[in-house]
Design a protein around this motif. Structure first.
Motif, mmCIF file in Angstrom:
data_model
loop_
_atom_site.group_PDB
_atom_site.id
_atom_site.type_symbol
_atom_site.label_atom_id
_atom_site.label_comp_id
_atom_site.label_asym_id
_atom_site.label_seq_id
_atom_site.Cartn_x
_atom_site.Cartn_y
_atom_site.Cartn_z
ATOM 1 N N GLY A 419 0.781 -1.332 0.068
ATOM 2 C CA GLY A 419 -0.163 -0.079 -0.137
ATOM 3 C C GLY A 419 0.819 1.269 -0.078
ATOM 4 N N LEU A 420 2.117 1.282 0.789
ATOM 5 C CA LEU A 420 2.770 2.400 0.815
ATOM 6 C C LEU A 420 3.614 2.632 -0.739
ATOM 7 C CD1 LEU A 420 4.575 2.148 4.390
ATOM 8 C CD2 LEU A 420 2.591 3.717 3.568
ATOM 9 N N GLU A 421 3.908 1.274 -1.302
ATOM 10 C CA GLU A 421 4.594 1.416 -2.302
ATOM 11 C C GLU A 421 3.678 2.126 -3.523
ATOM 12 O OE1 GLU A 421 7.684 0.767 -3.318
ATOM 13 O OE2 GLU A 421 8.469 -0.105 -1.367
ATOM 14 N N LEU A 422 2.438 1.548 -3.401
ATOM 15 C CA LEU A 422 1.512 2.266 -4.494
ATOM 16 C C LEU A 422 0.892 3.889 -4.403
ATOM 17 C CD1 LEU A 422 -0.943 -0.970 -4.622
ATOM 18 C CD2 LEU A 422 0.933 -0.302 -5.989
ATOM 19 N N ARG A 423 1.394 4.203 -3.142
ATOM 20 C CA ARG A 423 1.040 5.750 -2.963
ATOM 21 C C ARG A 423 1.443 6.752 -4.139
ATOM 22 N NH1 ARG A 423 4.077 9.233 1.922
ATOM 23 N NH2 ARG A 423 2.617 11.315 1.761
ATOM 24 N N GLY A 424 0.262 7.159 -4.193
ATOM 25 C CA GLY A 424 0.233 8.359 -5.386
ATOM 26 C C GLY A 424 0.061 7.707 -6.718
ATOM 27 N N LEU A 425 0.010 6.276 -6.928
ATOM 28 C CA LEU A 425 -0.360 5.855 -8.151
ATOM 29 C C LEU A 425 -1.687 5.937 -8.453
ATOM 30 C CD1 LEU A 425 1.041 4.428 -10.669
ATOM 31 C CD2 LEU A 425 0.849 2.174 -9.506
ATOM 32 N N GLN A 426 -2.076 6.408 -9.712
ATOM 33 C CA GLN A 426 -3.370 6.675 -10.229
ATOM 34 C C GLN A 426 -3.494 6.188 -11.583
ATOM 35 O OE1 GLN A 426 -5.693 7.081 -7.721
ATOM 36 N NE2 GLN A 426 -7.582 7.015 -8.880
ATOM 37 N N PRO A 427 -3.845 5.127 -12.162
ATOM 38 C CA PRO A 427 -3.896 4.881 -13.403
ATOM 39 C C PRO A 427 -5.307 5.767 -14.135
ATOM 40 C CG PRO A 427 -3.692 2.831 -12.394
ATOM 41 C CD PRO A 427 -3.927 3.907 -11.309
ATOM 42 N N LEU A 428 -5.774 5.276 -15.184
ATOM 43 C CA LEU A 428 -6.730 6.124 -15.808
ATOM 44 C C LEU A 428 -8.090 5.871 -15.103
ATOM 45 C CD1 LEU A 428 -6.236 5.265 -19.676
ATOM 46 C CD2 LEU A 428 -5.488 7.609 -18.302
ATOM 47 N N LEU A 429 -8.331 4.797 -14.568
ATOM 48 C CA LEU A 429 -9.681 4.499 -13.984
ATOM 49 C C LEU A 429 -9.780 4.343 -12.711
ATOM 50 C CD1 LEU A 429 -11.060 2.222 -16.922
ATOM 51 C CD2 LEU A 429 -11.530 4.542 -16.646
ATOM 52 N N ASP A 430 -9.073 3.631 -12.094
ATOM 53 C CA ASP A 430 -8.880 3.427 -10.371
ATOM 54 C C ASP A 430 -7.382 3.057 -10.092
ATOM 55 O OD1 ASP A 430 -9.842 3.257 -7.906
ATOM 56 O OD2 ASP A 430 -11.397 1.831 -8.534
ATOM 57 N N SER A 431 -7.497 3.124 -8.725
ATOM 58 C CA SER A 431 -6.079 2.814 -8.158
ATOM 59 C C SER A 431 -6.030 1.203 -8.241
ATOM 60 C CB SER A 431 -5.958 3.122 -6.448
ATOM 61 O OG SER A 431 -5.043 2.395 -5.900
ATOM 62 N N PRO A 432 -4.677 0.539 -8.581
ATOM 63 C CA PRO A 432 -4.390 -0.821 -8.502
ATOM 64 C C PRO A 432 -4.809 -1.202 -7.079
ATOM 65 C CG PRO A 432 -2.490 0.413 -9.165
ATOM 66 C CD PRO A 432 -3.331 1.417 -8.894
ATOM 67 N N VAL A 433 -4.861 -2.613 -6.930
ATOM 68 C CA VAL A 433 -5.351 -3.212 -5.642
ATOM 69 C C VAL A 433 -4.354 -4.462 -5.348
ATOM 70 C CG1 VAL A 433 -7.298 -4.653 -4.503
ATOM 71 C CG2 VAL A 433 -7.775 -2.385 -5.470
ATOM 72 N N PHE A 434 -4.035 -4.651 -4.095
ATOM 73 C CA PHE A 434 -3.025 -5.755 -3.911
ATOM 74 C C PHE A 434 -3.569 -6.538 -2.713
ATOM 75 C CE2 PHE A 434 0.376 -7.788 -1.417
ATOM 76 C CZ PHE A 434 0.802 -8.517 -2.260
ATOM 77 N N LEU A 435 -3.810 -7.799 -2.875
ATOM 78 C CA LEU A 435 -4.265 -8.977 -1.815
ATOM 79 C C LEU A 435 -3.195 -9.779 -1.489
ATOM 80 C CD1 LEU A 435 -7.669 -10.486 -1.516
ATOM 81 C CD2 LEU A 435 -5.554 -11.768 -1.561
ATOM 82 N N SER A 436 -2.845 -9.887 -0.467
ATOM 83 C CA SER A 436 -1.908 -11.040 0.165
ATOM 84 C C SER A 436 -2.649 -11.733 1.123
ATOM 85 C CB SER A 436 -0.686 -10.528 0.790
ATOM 86 O OG SER A 436 0.313 -11.474 0.992
ATOM 87 N N GLY A 437 -2.621 -13.183 1.120
ATOM 88 C CA GLY A 437 -3.486 -14.087 1.976
ATOM 89 C C GLY A 437 -2.970 -15.403 2.318
ATOM 90 N N GLY A 438 -2.932 -15.878 3.215
ATOM 91 C CA GLY A 438 -2.386 -17.278 3.509
ATOM 92 C C GLY A 438 -3.596 -18.411 3.166
ATOM 93 N N THR A 439 -3.303 -19.213 2.516
ATOM 94 C CA THR A 439 -4.393 -20.273 1.950
ATOM 95 C C THR A 439 -4.945 -21.126 3.316
ATOM 96 O OG1 THR A 439 -2.713 -21.932 1.302
ATOM 97 C CG2 THR A 439 -3.694 -20.158 -0.383
#
Length: 513
Positions: A419-439
């Motif tokens: 989330g901190l790495e993505l700060r300020g990044l804004q493509p044309l339509l929406d912000s990228p989203v990242f998920l990390s989960g333990g199965t």
């Protein structure tokens, strides 16, 4: 490493979910759910084991059925595997013994997972033990029962072995006169000395009746069919539950080298020295009995990512599998995902500069340069075409450097840092989203499996007066996400009944031309 190709043209994601603030978050959760579903123990077993009349078919091999099948199993997910196996085998199942974690049957009932529980009339005996994933007297008793069952088989029998993560602790059978405590002590000292998993496994195999192919040897001359849910990077058969069905002859010389390397040889108990003294000094060429064994991976991180990719495609994303072996410190891993997102949404000369940074990170995060180049090429295509949202998928087990005493886990901390790495990044339509989960559904000592985040994370935290740097310094990611917007970013799937490491999902909704 081969990766699946997705040739169907994706439909626009926003046309499917609508332009809602949480739409991408919801999409990431759906992709994660698809990954989990693919590696459910009963689903995975059903997709790889088929009964055709009086024959059992698996991985192209056919085994005759004549009331001759015995089942053993050990691991956190084998209860669901055993339930499905008994349904498939029917009357051809003679009996079975499985070793599972203490309390798992009660937990399944409480979570409504009755389809993963054996019936009261089952021919398979369930033995619980290894509380807190530590070998104990109960799990040793279960291992002894499994050894007796296997040793009594004949050449007309088939032993179906079910293996999943946690299986090593549930199958402790030290070679006499070594006691369970003595074996635990020496393996802990080897691990505490900084030994590799290969070195640790060398010692385990040498001191165990069933590990390192010992179970398969006990079952000889019966046919052995092992169905395995992998929780280890790269799916090495000899390391999953310490390879009880994988021939792994060990000699005294290689064990002595490990013990000497960690200054443990002189202090080893007399029982350990006695057992080692009976081993051949060097590798001997003997009769190979491995021909009676078929080991088959039925669930893995790779399989989970393939199904996640299919769901991503249905949601309008171009799925791109990066790697199933992501490792290293979460700081480096988060930097990688941040760079990939910026690469996908950048213009002009910037992509080449970002690409160089990405390639430099490869060795630190366990990803080969060829895989990084392949992913960047796909992202570049999407950017140049100006259409087609992208979904970068990966898996593995990164690590966290503990500097505090907060509550959290590697997935939640990784999500914070991305989330901190993505700060300020804004493509044309929406912000990228990242998920990390333990199965496995549990990230560290918390109720969450991970978290979902985006480029707005820092600003949202600032508005709510949450100092992200303080939470990260204290390894307190769970507390951070709990306070942030009422915990809506947390990923809480509940009891998942499986474990194939972690899944990482990076959604890039629209790449700029």
């Amino acid at each position: 490493m081969a990766h699946a190709l997705f040739l169907i043209r994706p439909q626009p994601f926003l046309a499917l979910l609508g332009r809602r603030k949480m739409s991408l978050h919801a999409g990431a959760r759906e992709v994660f759910a698809a990954a989990l579903e693919a590696v459910q123990p009963d689903v995975a077993l059903r997709q790889h084991l088929e009964r055709r009349g009086n024959s059992l078919v698996c991985s192209g091999r056919t085994f005759p059925l004549s009331n001759n099948v015995h089942v053993v199993g050990f691991g956190k997910a084998v209860l669901g595997m055993a339930t499905e196996a008994e349904r498939i085998l029917g009357d051809h199942l003679v009996r079975g013994v499985i070793s599972v974690p203490r309390g798992i049957q009660q937990a399944l009932r409480q979570h409504g997972k009755h389809h993963l529980l054996l019936k009261e009339s089952s021919r398979i005996q369930v033995m619980e033990g290894a509380q807190h994933n530590l070998p104990d007297a109960d799990s040793q008793k279960a291992a002894e029962c499994i050894a007796r069952l296997a040793s009594a088989l004949t050449e007309r029998d088939l032993l179906l072995v079910l293996i999943s993560g946690g299986g090593s602790a549930l199958l402790p059978a030290p070679i006499p006169p070594i006691t369970l405590q003595e074996k635990l002590d020496i393996t802990r000292k080897v691990a505490g000395g900084g030994a590799t998993i290969q070195e640790l496994n060398t010692v385990r195999r040498a001191l165990s009746v069933l590990k390192g192919g010992g179970l398969a040897q006990c079952a000889h001359p019966a046919q052995v069919l092992a169905l395995i849910l992998s929780d280890v990077i790269g799916d090495p058969l000899d390391l999953i539950a310490s390879g009880p069905t994988v021939e792994g002859p060990v000699c005294r010389e290689e064990v002595l080298v490990v013990l000497e390397r960690y200054s443990l040889l002189n202090s080893a108990p007399a029982s350990v020295k006695h057992v080692l003294g009976r081993l051949p000094l060097r590798q001997e060429v003997g009769t190979n009995k491995a021909g009676h064994v078929l080991n088959t991976i039925i669930g893995s991180n790779s399989i989970a990512l393939q199904h996640a990719g299919r769901r991503a495609l249905q949601l309008g994303f171009r799925p791109i599998v990066l790697s199933t072996g992501v490792c290293g410190d979460v700081r480096s891993v988060s930097r990688l995902y941040g760079l990939l997102a910026r690469f996908a949404c950048s213009r002009g000369d910037t992509p080449s500069e970002l690409g160089s940074e990405v390639l430099k990170l490869g060795p630190q995060v366990g990803v080969e340069s060829g895989d990084l180049r392949r992913v960047m090429h796909s992202l570049e295509q999407a950017r140049s075409q100006g259409r087609g949202a992208a979904c970068v998928l990966a898996g593995g087990e990164p690590t966290v450097e503990l500097t505090g005493k907060g509550r959290g886990g590697r997935n939640q901390e990784l999500a914070m840092r991305v989330g901190l790495e993505l700060r300020g990044l804004q493509p044309l339509l929406d912000s990228p989203v990242f998920l990390s989960g333990g199965t496995d559904g549990q990230d560290g000592p918390t109720e969450a499996a991970g978290a979902v985040t985006d480029a707005k994370l820092y600003e949202d935290a600032k508005k709510q007066k949450l100092d992200m740097s303080s939470f990260l310094k204290n390894n307190d990611s769970f507390t951070f996400f709990t306070h942030l917007s009422g915990g809506r970013n947390l990923l809480v799937p509940g009891l998942t009944c499986t474990n194939v490491m972690d899944v990482h999902i990076l959604l890039i909704p629209q790449c700029a031309k």
